[in-house]
Scaffold this motif. Structure first.
Motif, mmCIF file in Angstrom:
data_model
loop_
_atom_site.group_PDB
_atom_site.id
_atom_site.type_symbol
_atom_site.label_atom_id
_atom_site.label_comp_id
_atom_site.label_asym_id
_atom_site.label_seq_id
_atom_site.Cartn_x
_atom_site.Cartn_y
_atom_site.Cartn_z
ATOM 1 N N VAL A 163 -12.452 -8.445 -2.999
ATOM 2 C CA VAL A 163 -13.534 -9.033 -2.205
ATOM 3 C C VAL A 163 -13.068 -10.380 -1.670
ATOM 4 N N VAL A 164 -12.399 -11.123 -2.525
ATOM 5 C CA VAL A 164 -11.839 -12.420 -2.141
ATOM 6 C C VAL A 164 -10.349 -12.390 -2.455
ATOM 7 N N GLY A 165 -9.547 -12.832 -1.539
ATOM 8 C CA GLY A 165 -8.109 -12.872 -1.775
ATOM 9 C C GLY A 165 -7.373 -11.773 -1.032
ATOM 10 N N PRO A 166 -6.050 -11.850 -1.065
ATOM 11 C CA PRO A 166 -5.243 -10.894 -0.309
ATOM 12 C C PRO A 166 -5.128 -9.532 -0.999
ATOM 13 N N GLU A 167 -4.722 -8.541 -0.229
ATOM 14 C CA GLU A 167 -4.438 -7.225 -0.792
ATOM 15 C C GLU A 167 -3.167 -7.319 -1.633
ATOM 16 N N THR A 168 -3.102 -6.536 -2.704
ATOM 17 C CA THR A 168 -1.930 -6.562 -3.579
ATOM 18 C C THR A 168 -1.572 -5.138 -4.007
ATOM 19 N N ILE A 169 -0.374 -5.025 -4.566
ATOM 20 C CA ILE A 169 0.080 -3.770 -5.170
ATOM 21 C C ILE A 169 0.676 -4.108 -6.520
ATOM 22 N N ASN A 170 0.212 -3.431 -7.565
ATOM 23 C CA ASN A 170 0.771 -3.625 -8.895
ATOM 24 C C ASN A 170 2.097 -2.868 -8.943
ATOM 25 N N VAL A 171 3.188 -3.588 -9.178
ATOM 26 C CA VAL A 171 4.526 -3.006 -9.099
ATOM 27 C C VAL A 171 4.762 -1.954 -10.181
ATOM 28 N N LEU A 172 4.287 -2.210 -11.386
ATOM 29 C CA LEU A 172 4.468 -1.235 -12.459
ATOM 30 C C LEU A 172 3.729 0.063 -12.150
ATOM 31 N N GLU A 173 2.484 -0.046 -11.711
ATOM 32 C CA GLU A 173 1.721 1.154 -11.354
ATOM 33 C C GLU A 173 2.412 1.925 -10.229
ATOM 34 N N LEU A 174 2.924 1.195 -9.250
ATOM 35 C CA LEU A 174 3.618 1.829 -8.129
ATOM 36 C C LEU A 174 4.868 2.566 -8.612
ATOM 37 N N ASN A 175 5.635 1.941 -9.497
ATOM 38 C CA ASN A 175 6.861 2.573 -9.977
ATOM 39 C C ASN A 175 6.591 3.763 -10.896
ATOM 40 N N VAL A 176 5.509 3.707 -11.666
ATOM 41 C CA VAL A 176 5.121 4.862 -12.486
ATOM 42 C C VAL A 176 4.764 6.029 -11.567
ATOM 43 N N ALA A 177 3.982 5.754 -10.517
ATOM 44 C CA ALA A 177 3.610 6.796 -9.556
ATOM 45 C C ALA A 177 4.839 7.314 -8.815
ATOM 46 N N LEU A 178 5.792 6.445 -8.552
ATOM 47 C CA LEU A 178 7.036 6.848 -7.890
ATOM 48 C C LEU A 178 7.828 7.815 -8.760
ATOM 49 N N ASP A 179 7.920 7.525 -10.045
ATOM 50 C CA ASP A 179 8.600 8.451 -10.963
ATOM 51 C C ASP A 179 7.911 9.809 -10.973
ATOM 52 N N GLN A 180 6.571 9.805 -10.972
ATOM 53 C CA GLN A 180 5.829 11.064 -10.979
ATOM 54 C C GLN A 180 6.042 11.832 -9.676
ATOM 55 N N LEU A 181 6.103 11.113 -8.568
ATOM 56 C CA LEU A 181 6.354 11.747 -7.270
ATOM 57 C C LEU A 181 7.754 12.359 -7.243
ATOM 58 N N SER A 182 8.726 11.662 -7.792
ATOM 59 C CA SER A 182 10.097 12.173 -7.833
ATOM 60 C C SER A 182 10.197 13.426 -8.686
ATOM 61 N N LYS A 183 9.459 13.447 -9.799
ATOM 62 C CA LYS A 183 9.476 14.628 -10.672
ATOM 63 C C LYS A 183 8.875 15.834 -9.960
ATOM 64 N N LYS A 184 7.766 15.610 -9.238
ATOM 65 C CA LYS A 184 7.107 16.701 -8.526
ATOM 66 C C LYS A 184 8.021 17.299 -7.470
ATOM 67 N N GLY A 185 8.721 16.425 -6.746
ATOM 68 C CA GLY A 185 9.584 16.886 -5.661
ATOM 69 C C GLY A 185 10.960 17.279 -6.145
#
Length: 195
Positions: A163-185
């Motif tokens: 609501v206040v402040g810039p958009e962000t991305i949690n790096v750990l969450e992103l990398n966990v999802a990346l590992d899962q995406l790599s496993k699927k593909g």
């Protein structure tokens, strides 16, 4: 007589601040998420990190987070305490820029967001800007043998809006999802966060 009054005050202070206060905080923490032990991120029942504490990612098949002035040591949270005009600080930032450009040769210096080359005040920021993640998509996709569109879509799905402040991305969450995406593909991935 004064010595006994001082001893009583000392004993009372010790009991209050070394026993009662810690027990009260511990009791309150039991009502917090995860009983005050921090918000963890787990993969297959194994804790791989904390949501609110940054950790080091420097392998080319992972998204990198913000640099840390304390090498991601949560026990020694701190910034560099060097001003923007400090020659040593400027040299360190330039070194980070040079390293980033070596690994991302498709970028220009002006395209690197500041959060990718400057440490946060705590040295433990778990988040980066969406721009900081998007400029890494090409490298990560190439290393993982995934399409850039797939990796970009993953990044966009992990953007946290506030609501206040810039958009962000949690790096750990992103990398966990990346590992899962790599496993699927069944693409070239890694064991889950084997950093």
């Amino acid at each position: 007589m004064k010595i006994f009054s001082l001893l009583k005050l000392t004993l009372l202070t010790i009991i209050l601040f070394a026993v009662i206060y810690p027990l009260a905080i511990y009791g309150i923490a039991q009502f917090a998420p995860n009983q005050g032990k921090g918000e963890t991120i787990s993969v297959n029942g194994k804790v791989v990190g904390y949501q609110k504490i940054g950790q080091k990612f420097d392998k080319s098949n992972y998204f990198w987070g913000r640099p840390s002035a304390v090498d991601y040591n949560a026990a020694g949270s701190a910034g560099s305490n060097k001003g923007p005009g400090n020659a040593e600080y400027l040299a360190l930032v330039q070194k980070r820029i040079d390293t980033f450009l070596i690994v991302h040769p498709y970028l220009k210096k002006s395209e690197i967001p500041s959060d990718m080359v400057t440490a946060s005040g705590s040295g433990l920021d778990p988040n980066i800007s969406p721009e900081g993640a998007l400029i890494q998509v090409k490298r990560v996709a190439k290393e993982r043998k995934l399409t850039e569109d797939k990796v970009k879509a993953l990044v966009e799905s992990k953007i946290n809006t506030a609501v206040v402040g810039p958009e962000t991305i949690n790096v750990l969450e992103l990398n966990v999802a990346l590992d899962q995406l790599s496993k699927k593909g069944s693409a070239k991935g890694s064991e889950v966060l084997s950093q």
